[in-house]
Design a protein around this motif. Structure first.
Motif, PDB file in Angstrom:
ATOM      1  N   ASN A 131       8.158 -51.346   0.366  1.00 29.87           N
ATOM      2  CA  ASN A 131       7.905 -49.947   0.684  1.00 29.87           C
ATOM      3  C   ASN A 131       7.419 -49.799   2.120  1.00 29.87           C
ATOM      4  O   ASN A 131       7.793 -48.854   2.808  1.00 29.87           O
ATOM      5  CB  ASN A 131       6.865 -49.368  -0.279  1.00 29.87           C
ATOM      6  CG  ASN A 131       7.384 -49.294  -1.708  1.00 29.87           C
ATOM      7  OD1 ASN A 131       8.566 -49.534  -1.950  1.00 29.87           O
ATOM      8  ND2 ASN A 131       6.510 -48.976  -2.628  1.00 29.87           N
ATOM      9  N   GLU A 133       5.585 -35.357   1.060  1.00 31.02           N
ATOM     10  CA  GLU A 133       4.372 -35.362   0.243  1.00 31.02           C
ATOM     11  C   GLU A 133       3.561 -34.088   0.480  1.00 31.02           C
ATOM     12  O   GLU A 133       3.013 -33.501  -0.464  1.00 31.02           O
ATOM     13  CB  GLU A 133       3.538 -36.600   0.543  1.00 31.02           C
ATOM     14  CG  GLU A 133       2.342 -36.758  -0.375  1.00 31.02           C
ATOM     15  CD  GLU A 133       1.751 -38.149  -0.345  1.00 31.02           C
ATOM     16  OE1 GLU A 133       1.144 -38.547  -1.355  1.00 31.02           O
ATOM     17  OE2 GLU A 133       1.886 -38.829   0.694  1.00 31.02           O
ATOM     18  N   ARG A 189       9.911 -41.695  -5.550  1.00 32.19           N
ATOM     19  CA  ARG A 189       8.593 -42.207  -5.952  1.00 32.19           C
ATOM     20  C   ARG A 189       7.523 -41.125  -5.808  1.00 32.19           C
ATOM     21  O   ARG A 189       6.679 -40.939  -6.692  1.00 32.19           O
ATOM     22  CB  ARG A 189       8.221 -43.426  -5.110  1.00 32.19           C
ATOM     23  CG  ARG A 189       9.028 -44.677  -5.414  1.00 32.19           C
ATOM     24  CD  ARG A 189       8.420 -45.899  -4.755  1.00 32.19           C
ATOM     25  NE  ARG A 189       8.506 -45.845  -3.302  1.00 32.19           N
ATOM     26  CZ  ARG A 189       9.505 -46.359  -2.591  1.00 32.19           C
ATOM     27  NH1 ARG A 189      10.527 -46.935  -3.217  1.00 32.19           N
ATOM     28  NH2 ARG A 189       9.514 -46.295  -1.285  1.00 32.19           N
ATOM     29  N   LEU A 190       7.576 -40.397  -4.704  1.00 34.33           N
ATOM     30  CA  LEU A 190       6.547 -39.389  -4.461  1.00 34.33           C
ATOM     31  C   LEU A 190       6.672 -38.206  -5.408  1.00 34.33           C
ATOM     32  O   LEU A 190       5.663 -37.671  -5.888  1.00 34.33           O
ATOM     33  CB  LEU A 190       6.625 -38.904  -3.005  1.00 34.33           C
ATOM     34  CG  LEU A 190       6.128 -39.888  -1.956  1.00 34.33           C
ATOM     35  CD1 LEU A 190       6.423 -39.368  -0.548  1.00 34.33           C
ATOM     36  CD2 LEU A 190       4.627 -40.130  -2.122  1.00 34.33           C
ATOM     37  N   ARG A 191       7.901 -37.779  -5.693  1.00 26.34           N
ATOM     38  CA  ARG A 191       8.035 -36.616  -6.590  1.00 26.34           C
ATOM     39  C   ARG A 191       7.542 -36.955  -7.990  1.00 26.34           C
ATOM     40  O   ARG A 191       6.993 -36.102  -8.686  1.00 26.34           O
ATOM     41  CB  ARG A 191       9.477 -36.121  -6.621  1.00 26.34           C
ATOM     42  CG  ARG A 191      10.460 -37.057  -7.293  1.00 26.34           C
ATOM     43  CD  ARG A 191      11.850 -36.459  -7.376  1.00 26.34           C
ATOM     44  NE  ARG A 191      12.823 -37.412  -7.892  1.00 26.34           N
ATOM     45  CZ  ARG A 191      14.083 -37.103  -8.143  1.00 26.34           C
ATOM     46  NH1 ARG A 191      14.513 -35.869  -7.933  1.00 26.34           N
ATOM     47  NH2 ARG A 191      14.930 -38.011  -8.601  1.00 26.34           N
ATOM     48  N   ARG A 192       7.745 -38.197  -8.430  1.00 22.78           N
ATOM     49  CA  ARG A 192       7.264 -38.591  -9.755  1.00 22.78           C
ATOM     50  C   ARG A 192       5.740 -38.695  -9.770  1.00 22.78           C
ATOM     51  O   ARG A 192       5.092 -38.368 -10.773  1.00 22.78           O
ATOM     52  CB  ARG A 192       7.919 -39.903 -10.179  1.00 22.78           C
ATOM     53  CG  ARG A 192       9.422 -39.760 -10.383  1.00 22.78           C
ATOM     54  CD  ARG A 192      10.113 -41.020 -10.852  1.00 22.78           C
ATOM     55  NE  ARG A 192      11.556 -40.824 -10.860  1.00 22.78           N
ATOM     56  CZ  ARG A 192      12.232 -40.184 -11.798  1.00 22.78           C
ATOM     57  NH1 ARG A 192      11.573 -39.673 -12.847  1.00 22.78           N
ATOM     58  NH2 ARG A 192      13.537 -40.042 -11.722  1.00 22.78           N
ATOM     59  N   ARG A 193       5.183 -39.120  -8.660  1.00 22.00           N
ATOM     60  CA  ARG A 193       3.727 -39.199  -8.558  1.00 22.00           C
ATOM     61  C   ARG A 193       3.094 -37.811  -8.587  1.00 22.00           C
ATOM     62  O   ARG A 193       1.997 -37.625  -9.111  1.00 22.00           O
ATOM     63  CB  ARG A 193       3.337 -39.920  -7.269  1.00 22.00           C
ATOM     64  CG  ARG A 193       1.853 -40.223  -7.126  1.00 22.00           C
ATOM     65  CD  ARG A 193       1.563 -40.857  -5.792  1.00 22.00           C
ATOM     66  NE  ARG A 193       2.372 -42.053  -5.559  1.00 22.00           N
ATOM     67  CZ  ARG A 193       2.489 -42.652  -4.383  1.00 22.00           C
ATOM     68  NH1 ARG A 193       1.868 -42.147  -3.313  1.00 22.00           N
ATOM     69  NH2 ARG A 193       3.230 -43.725  -4.254  1.00 22.00           N
ATOM     70  N   HIS A 194       3.811 -36.833  -8.022  1.00 19.49           N
ATOM     71  CA  HIS A 194       3.280 -35.473  -7.938  1.00 19.49           C
ATOM     72  C   HIS A 194       3.722 -34.587  -9.105  1.00 19.49           C
ATOM     73  O   HIS A 194       3.363 -33.409  -9.148  1.00 19.49           O
ATOM     74  CB  HIS A 194       3.713 -34.815  -6.628  1.00 19.49           C
ATOM     75  CG  HIS A 194       2.910 -35.241  -5.440  1.00 19.49           C
ATOM     76  ND1 HIS A 194       1.925 -34.467  -4.885  1.00 19.49           N
ATOM     77  CD2 HIS A 194       2.943 -36.386  -4.707  1.00 19.49           C
ATOM     78  CE1 HIS A 194       1.387 -35.112  -3.857  1.00 19.49           C
ATOM     79  NE2 HIS A 194       1.995 -36.270  -3.722  1.00 19.49           N
ATOM     80  N   ARG A 233       3.942 -32.565 -12.344  1.00 23.48           N
ATOM     81  CA  ARG A 233       2.891 -31.926 -13.131  1.00 23.48           C
ATOM     82  C   ARG A 233       3.436 -31.521 -14.495  1.00 23.48           C
ATOM     83  O   ARG A 233       4.592 -31.123 -14.621  1.00 23.48           O
ATOM     84  CB  ARG A 233       2.354 -30.690 -12.406  1.00 23.48           C
ATOM     85  CG  ARG A 233       1.747 -30.997 -11.050  1.00 23.48           C
ATOM     86  CD  ARG A 233       1.325 -29.716 -10.346  1.00 23.48           C
ATOM     87  NE  ARG A 233       0.826 -29.987  -9.002  1.00 23.48           N
ATOM     88  CZ  ARG A 233       0.507 -29.036  -8.139  1.00 23.48           C
ATOM     89  NH1 ARG A 233       0.611 -27.755  -8.482  1.00 23.48           N
ATOM     90  NH2 ARG A 233       0.067 -29.354  -6.931  1.00 23.48           N
TER      91      ARG A 233
END
Length: 234
Positions: free
Chosen positions: A4, A68, A101-106, A108
């Protein structure tokens, strides 16, 4: 983590980035324009993105920071256009992997996952004659892709497409659920682009209809604003 970090450091040349844009896909989106395009479609509104040495140097990590931040402000999707994103396939692939990766982390509870849309002037059948397989594979992370050259003589009213030959292609289950209702949807009456003023410059975001840019220039001139260097003029 090392992979990454290496991907975040990958160089990319971009023309612009802006949030929110509501004229290049469903909902409020971060739009990123890659710099450089050898296709040079006649009538293109973004001639300033053709020169591969134009725009500005960035890294994939910098673009992911923008993504992000946009997710933190409720972004519903990411649109990557240009220029020609497939001219920088390694950077595009890294961007889409990081964006996923970021969209899955964010993500809701109760809200749909943000989607990833990419514009390319190429067609799938050009593989491998024009676009080698490994270049086309850079689109693997996209939920939907708009494909095909812009052809000024083939106008269309289909949303988010500049000419009738262009196709909106969902590629993932999320892409199907997000874009199925838009495959044959046409624009409602009214502007198809938005304008953002910044100092002495103005940027136009969206897919204009036939004659819309001319009407925009005329309207601005009536307000005493004249465009000295419009990106859609040779």
């Amino acid at each position: 983590m090392k992979e990454n970090t290496a991907e975040a450091a990958r160089p990319v040349r971009i023309a612009d980035g802006y949030f929110p844009v509501e004229t290049l896909g469903p909902g409020r989106r971060l739009a990123l324009w890659f710099q450089g395009c050898a296709l040079a479609c006649p009538g293109c509104m973004s001639r300033h993105t053709w020169d591969p040495a134009g725009g500005r140097a960035a890294t994939v990590g910098e673009l992911l920071q923008l993504w992000e931040a946009a997710l933190g402000h409720g972004a519903e999707g990411l649109t990557v256009s240009g220029g020609e994103p497939l001219a920088q396939p390694a950077a595009l692939a890294a961007l889409l992997r990081g964006a996923d990766r970021l969209r899955r982390r964010h993500a809701r509870v109760g809200r749909p996952l943000a989607d990833l849309l990419v514009y390319t002037g190429h067609e799938p059948e050009e593989v491998p004659e024009v676009v080698p397989d490994e270049v086309w594979a850079a689109l693997a992370g996209a939920d939907a892709v708009v494909t095909g050259r812009f052809r000024a003589g083939e106008p269309t009213d289909l949303v988010w497409r500049g000419s009738a030959n262009q196709r909106l292609v969902p590629r993932t289950p999320l892409g199907v659920s997000r874009y199925a209702e838009h495959l044959s949807r046409t624009y409602p009456p009214g502007p198809r682009v938005s304008v953002r003023a910044q100092g002495t410059h103005a940027r136009v975001y969206g897919v204009p209809g036939r004659g819309e840019l001319r009407r925009l220039e005329t309207g601005l001139a009536a307000d005493g604003i004249r465009l000295r260097e419009a990106s859609w003029r040779p």
